[in-house]
Design a protein around this motif. Structure first.
Motif, PDB file in Angstrom:
ATOM      1  N   SER B  69       0.817  -1.212   0.000  1.00  0.00           N
ATOM      2  CA  SER B  69       0.000   0.000   0.000  1.00  0.00           C
ATOM      3  C   SER B  69       0.854   1.266   0.000  1.00  0.00           C
ATOM      4  O   SER B  69       0.383   2.321  -0.420  1.00  0.00           O
ATOM      5  CB  SER B  69      -0.937   0.012   1.212  1.00  0.00           C
ATOM      6  N   ILE B  70       2.091   1.145   0.490  1.00  0.00           N
ATOM      7  CA  ILE B  70       2.905   2.368   0.495  1.00  0.00           C
ATOM      8  C   ILE B  70       3.935   2.382  -0.628  1.00  0.00           C
ATOM      9  O   ILE B  70       4.722   3.312  -0.740  1.00  0.00           O
ATOM     10  CB  ILE B  70       3.625   2.586   1.843  1.00  0.00           C
ATOM     11  N   LEU B  73       3.465   5.353  -3.063  1.00  0.00           N
ATOM     12  CA  LEU B  73       3.748   6.582  -2.316  1.00  0.00           C
ATOM     13  C   LEU B  73       5.238   6.699  -2.030  1.00  0.00           C
ATOM     14  O   LEU B  73       5.840   7.778  -2.153  1.00  0.00           O
ATOM     15  CB  LEU B  73       2.954   6.553  -1.000  1.00  0.00           C
ATOM     16  N   GLY B  74       5.844   5.552  -1.669  1.00  0.00           N
ATOM     17  CA  GLY B  74       7.274   5.555  -1.347  1.00  0.00           C
ATOM     18  C   GLY B  74       8.115   5.912  -2.563  1.00  0.00           C
ATOM     19  O   GLY B  74       9.058   6.701  -2.469  1.00  0.00           O
ATOM     20  N   ASN B 273       0.545  14.251   0.309  1.00  0.00           N
ATOM     21  CA  ASN B 273       0.962  13.041   1.023  1.00  0.00           C
ATOM     22  C   ASN B 273       2.417  12.728   0.731  1.00  0.00           C
ATOM     23  O   ASN B 273       3.179  12.356   1.620  1.00  0.00           O
ATOM     24  CB  ASN B 273       0.100  11.852   0.601  1.00  0.00           C
ATOM     25  N   VAL B 277       5.353  12.547   3.491  1.00  0.00           N
ATOM     26  CA  VAL B 277       6.154  11.357   3.766  1.00  0.00           C
ATOM     27  C   VAL B 277       7.632  11.728   3.829  1.00  0.00           C
ATOM     28  O   VAL B 277       8.357  11.354   4.744  1.00  0.00           O
ATOM     29  CB  VAL B 277       5.920  10.277   2.692  1.00  0.00           C
ATOM     30  N   GLY B 299       7.495   6.763   5.154  1.00  0.00           N
ATOM     31  CA  GLY B 299       6.554   5.895   4.455  1.00  0.00           C
ATOM     32  C   GLY B 299       6.010   4.808   5.366  1.00  0.00           C
ATOM     33  O   GLY B 299       4.812   4.520   5.361  1.00  0.00           O
ATOM     34  N   ILE B 302       3.387   6.210   7.812  1.00  0.00           N
ATOM     35  CA  ILE B 302       2.098   6.399   7.149  1.00  0.00           C
ATOM     36  C   ILE B 302       1.444   5.039   6.883  1.00  0.00           C
ATOM     37  O   ILE B 302       0.243   4.840   7.129  1.00  0.00           O
ATOM     38  CB  ILE B 302       2.309   7.146   5.808  1.00  0.00           C
ATOM     39  N   GLY B 303       2.260   4.088   6.392  1.00  0.00           N
ATOM     40  CA  GLY B 303       1.716   2.774   6.057  1.00  0.00           C
ATOM     41  C   GLY B 303       1.112   2.082   7.270  1.00  0.00           C
ATOM     42  O   GLY B 303      -0.008   1.552   7.205  1.00  0.00           O
TER      43      GLY B 303
END
Lengths: 720, 349
Positions: B69-70, B73-74, B273, B277, B299, B302-303
């Motif tokens: 899920s991250i 984003l990462g 976001n 991060v 990350g 947040i995850g």
């Protein structure tokens, strides 16, 4: 009385053409225009007007009252938020959460009106208070805890948006079903006064109050100071924390106020409400000229920028373009506008400086022979070599000198003082008065007050007891000139008519104390002869566009004023009385150097000081404006071509202003670039702008009792 | 030389560039910890709490889901970190993600081969990065504003020329080998592997190469970097290009996972976001601070938060609010731990 004007040689066609080519200078207009502070908002404002014109020609019915009304209504909501964003930028931070606050406040307003059925005024108060509360959260973090504005408001943006989505999920259906209605609520949302929508009125009122607060009040000044430099603001004792806190509260309240009108107009909440407001208002205020760096911006600029973004988006939609075109155009215009803005604000000073000096074509005519033994009145000699030095190393820059009835010697100095030397050989040095500025021209009025032209300050007087008083420091502003020339700056020399009117010169209105020689290189002439009338207290400019207006002297018959045009190399006459009253004419042309001060001589003639000498090269350069332009742009100032200043020269003129003889200090060994001289009791006293002494020579064959004061005001009494 | 902490990086960068050794500080207690260490500890504590309280949290499967899920984003944050370390900001990174990926998908739909499609998308994203870099480096427009503008511009252009007003582009079924990017290898999701691999590459790039060190120097003091001979303008263009290209990689991963790409996310808040991060882990917006470890720490935090809340059956909006509150706490905590000196703080931080 008639003056002799030497006929100019016929001008060749090529030279005439050059004259015409360099007569006007668009570059100078540009420099003057962009030096104005009102130019910065003027550019986006022009863009806004142009956009409105373009759309009203393209889009049918765009300029109709109905369309203007509905556009104004939508714009005002946007305008409130733009002001909120603008204020946060001026404070040196940023409020990214304006859109989310707008959305939440919209929800609060509808909640209060539709669900809780509160009276309308209470709804408004409640909404604005909710905005204040949400803003206070930002203010608490950014102002009190001093976290970074960008990050903090970013987070509150997300939190508020989350809260809004959550709340609308639960309540939007009930709101849509509500049957609450109120005439006042409808008037706010859809009504208006005098055909102008109610929220436009609201925006006008808020913008006016905001403008006054920002530009005239303590909070506004503190806000600008904090935005421009927090450190300096803190050192000045401003409470940064509370200023920032209150500005975020105000920002929240403004966003909420916009939301009140929005809620009253649409009466529903959608998930998109206020979604893109942060981006759009940020773009708007930056296009309007509010700087991201903080401390710079006005309410007006916020609204101009908001107008551009709004009109553009709205117009494209009315033209039938899909939303994505608006998005792309917005992005492109932003990039372009900000790119220009960044480059412009970085190079503005340089551009103005580079285009400030604009040489013109100037033909000085024949160069009189001043060589030793040439037999002309200007022939070089060494009659000033043996001048006796007075006040050696006790005075800095005696530009003008004058003697009073008692034979005491006065001079202005570089320090802004008036010094007085007295005693048999002027050994007694007194600090007579401290005026400030740079005291130049001196004259005694009939009450023995010393009238002083203090450059950078204006026209001042000193009473015999040493008290300083101001006569005037401004004159009427000339029409059709971009530069505001009402303030007197480079006041130079002064003389007084029998009726008490004081005539004085201002060298140039475009250059200052350190750059005035550049006025000569430009050769355009921005100096003037000004008259101050003590009877009415009024100051009027009487002669305009003089090429450096310098020495001023009342003729012996008191019918006219002689004034020197330093960089026009001539002596001019302005009639103040008699049949030719008000006329200006040339009294003596084609001088061998730049005339500085002129004063009366005992035999009915005049003494004229030449501060710098013409050279053939300088004459040629003055006929080549392009060459001088390149010189100014490409060389450092100490390598520029100027008239020769390594001589001292005084010219004796007769009563008709024709040269009789001259007195030289060749090579300027002790008196280089003489600017002034006074005859008094058989002696001639010499002063120079940069000299460390006052000189004196004994004159032969003159009236040994003649003094300047007697010549002007008559013999009154013997020395005490 | 190993760069363990942002503090070291700052000192080394300054010393390396200006030839001035900063006096080593010996902070005590809590202040001895670097920001990423604090964030990692917070993450572990949070994970511990979830492991005890939330059933199903401490399973291998869930951990992999969490990492998956991250991943996107990462990856995005790695690109953002490069720009932020160079004292910049790229609001348009999501545009290079979505528009580049959409371009690739459109080419695939038109029947182009997968490598050709990927090249086309790459070109589009690189163009966005180059525009950003050139405008920021040579016209000297503030990054926040320049990238905001390119974000709007590119989104508009993409709708006009690439995706049309539908905004949503599907990857055709025929591109099965591309969609394999979203699968698992030996139980581990490929996006996670890509994230970890990229993290290693970016780490080596930033800490072991000359250009990487130059980026730190550039962010720490741009003027000093320029005066000491670093070509800061080309460097700026490189930073933004890298950011855009890494964004494009994230876009491909995201598209492979979802089999489609919705360009509407360009106008969303996803970029915030990403920045959070990076910043949370210690990549400071003042530039020159932080490392890849910071991004991983931010990350993970947040995850873990998102995963735990999802398992607790909290809604999306509630999660947003919670996440925001935790981030606010982090910002305030950072401010308390590392207070700014009002006398020396850079203006406009």
């Amino acid at each position: 009385m008639s003056s002799t004007i030497s006929p100019s040689p016929p001008t060749p066609f090529a030279a005439r053409l050059k004259q015409v080519q360099y007569f006007w200078s668009p570059r100078q207009t540009f420099a003057d225009l962009f030096a104005k502070t009102w130019m910065e908002p003027a550019i986006p404002f022009t863009v806004l007007v142009a956009l409105l014109l373009v759309f009203s020609t393209i889009v049918p019915n765009y300029a109709s009252a109905y369309n203007a009304g509905s556009m104004g209504r939508e714009f005002a909501e946007f305008g409130f938020v733009a002001i909120a964003m603008g204020l946060s930028l001026i404070s040196g931070g940023i409020d990214l959460s304006v859109g989310s606050i707008f959305a939440l406040a919209d929800f609060v307003a509808l909640m209060g009106f539709s669900i809780w059925n509160l009276p309308v005024p209470l709804v408004i108060v409640l909404t604005v208070l909710s905005g204040a509360l949400l803003g206070a959260v930002n203010g608490f973090f950014v102002g009190i805890l001093r976290t970074r504005a960008f990050l903090s408001t970013l987070v509150t943006l997300i939190v508020y948006r989350g809260a809004f989505d959550l709340l609308t999920l639960h309540w939007s259906e009930q709101m849509a079903m509500s049957s609450a209605s109120s005439p006042l609520w409808d008037a706010i949302g859809n009504g208006g006064i005098l055909g102008i929508p109610s929220d436009v009125w609201g925006l006008v009122v808020i913008a006016l109050i905001g403008h006054i607060l920002l530009s005239r009040s303590r909070l506004g000044w503190h806000l600008t100071a904090v935005g421009a430099s927090p450190r300096s603001a803190r050192h000045a004792g401003i409470s940064i924390r509370w200023v920032l806190f209150s500005i975020y509260v105000v920002s929240g309240m403004l966003s909420a106020l916009g939301a009140v009108f929005f809620a009253a107009r649409l009466a529903s909440v959608g998930s998109q409400t206020g979604d893109s407001l942060a981006f759009e208002t940020l773009a708007a205020v930056m296009i309007g000229g509010v700087s991201l760096a903080g401390g710079k911006g006005t309410i007006g600029r916020c609204l101009i920028g908001a107008g551009i973004i709004f009109v553009l988006g709205n117009g494209l939609i009315q033209m039938g373009y899909p939303g994505q075109v608006t998005t792309a155009v917005n992005g492109a215009i932003l990039l372009l506008a900000v790119g220009i803005d960044v480059k412009w604000s970085k190079n503005r000073g340089k551009a103005i400086q580079k285009s400030y000096v604009n040489p013109t074509y100037l033909d000085y005519g024949p160069l009189p022979d001043a060589r030793e033994g040439s037999g002309t009145p200007y022939a070089m000699n060494d009659r000033l070599r043996g001048a006796e030095a007075i006040a050696l190393d006790q005075v800095e820059g005696p530009e003008d000198i004058i003697l009073d009835r008692e034979g005491r010697l006065y001079t202005g100095t570089r320090q802004g003082w008036i010094l007085r030397f007295s005693g048999p050989s002027f050994k007694t040095r007194e600090l007579f008065a401290r005026i400030g500025g740079r005291p130049l021209g001196l004259a005694f009025d009939k009450d023995d007050n010393l009238i002083v032209c203090a450059a950078l300050m204006g026209l001042y007087g000193v009473k015999p007891d040493g008290t300083v008083f101001k006569l005037t420091d401004q004159t009427n502003r000339s029409w059709f000139k971009l530069i505001d020339d009402s303030r007197l700056k480079l006041t130079d020399d002064v003389d007084i008519a029998p009726d008490g009117r004081i005539y004085f010169s201002e060298g140039t209105t475009r250059f200052d104390m350190h750059t005035w020689p550049v006025d000569g290189l430009e050769g355009r002439g921005s100096g003037r002869l000004v008259c101050y009338d003590p009877a009415t207290g009024k100051t009027r400019t009487v002669v305009h566009n003089v090429r450096f207006c310098n020495g001023v002297c009342l003729t012996h018959d008191a019918q006219s004023i002689l004034f020197c045009e330093t960089f026009g190399l001539r002596l001019m006459r302005y009639w103040i009385d008699g049949p030719r009253k008000g006329k200006t004419e040339v009294a003596l042309d084609h001088l061998p150097g730049c005339p500085d001060n002129i004063n009366r001589a005992s035999d009915g003639g005049y003494w004229l000081a030449l501060v710098a000498m013409r050279t053939p090269v300088y004459d040629v350069a003055m006929r080549m404006p392009g060459f001088r332009m390149r010189m100014i742009k490409q060389l450092p100032i100490d390598e520029w071509l100027f008239p020769g200043i390594n001589n001292g020269c005084i010219v004796k003129l007769d009563a008709d202003c024709q040269p009789v003889e001259s007195y030289w200090d060749p090579g300027g060994e002790s008196h280089p670039s003489l600017t002034s001289m006074r005859e008094d009791r058989g002696y001639l006293y010499l002063g120079g702008l940069e000299n460390n002494r006052i000189g004196r020579i004994k004159l032969t064959g003159v009236d040994p009792t003649w003094t300047g004061c007697d010549s002007y005001w008559g013999k009154r009494r013997a020395a005490p | 030389m190993r760069l363990e902490s942002s503090e070291d990086v700052r000192i080394n960068a300054a010393a390396g560039v200006a030839g001035v050794a900063l006096p080593a500080r010996t902070p005590s207690g809590l202040k001895r910890l670097t920001q990423e260490q604090i964030v990692l500890i917070t993450t572990l504590v949070l994970a511990g709490i979830f492991a005890v309280l939330v059933p199903g949290f401490a399973t291998v499967q869930n951990i992999l889901t969490l990492l998956n899920s991250i991943a996107v984003l990462g990856i995005l944050s790695l690109g953002a970190a490069i720009v932020i370390i160079g004292r910049g900001l790229d609001i348009s990174q999501v545009a290079s993600l979505a528009i580049g990926a959409a371009m690739a998908a459109v080419v695939m739909q038109a029947g182009g081969s997968i490598p050709w499609a990927i090249c086309c998308g790459f070109a589009v994203s690189l163009a966005i990065g180059l525009v950003n870099g050139l405008v920021i480096a040579f016209i000297e427009v503030p990054p926040l504003f320049a990238t905001l503008a390119t974000n709007l511009l590119m989104f508009g252009l993409a709708q006009i020329f690439i995706v049309g007003s539908t905004l949503l582009v599907y990857v055709p079924k025929s591109a099965a080998s591309f969609l394999a990017l979203g699968r698992n290898v030996a139980g581990v999701p490929i996006p996670v592997l890509i994230f970890l691999g990229l993290a290693l590459i970016v780490h080596l790039f930033l800490s072991r190469t000359r250009i990487g060190r130059f980026i730190y120097a550039h962010g720490d003091n741009p003027e000093a970097a320029r005066l000491s001979g670093i070509p800061t303008r080309p460097l700026t263009v490189l930073e933004y290009s890298l950011c855009a290209v890494i964004g494009y990689l994230a876009g491909l991963v995201l598209m492979a996972t979802l089999s489609s790409i919705d360009t509407q996310i360009v106008m969303g808040t996803e970029i915030f976001n990403v920045i959070l991060v990076a910043v949370l882990g210690g990549v400071s917006l003042v530039g020159g601070r932080g490392s890849v470890l910071s991004v991983i720490a931010g990350g993970l935090l947040i995850g873990v938060m998102l995963n735990g809340m999802t398992l607790l059956n909290l809604g999306n909006d509630t999660q947003n609010i919670f996440r925001g509150l935790v981030l606010l706490a982090a910002i305030v905590g950072d401010n308390l731990l590392h207070p700014r000196d009002e006398e020396t703080a850079r203006h406009g931080d």
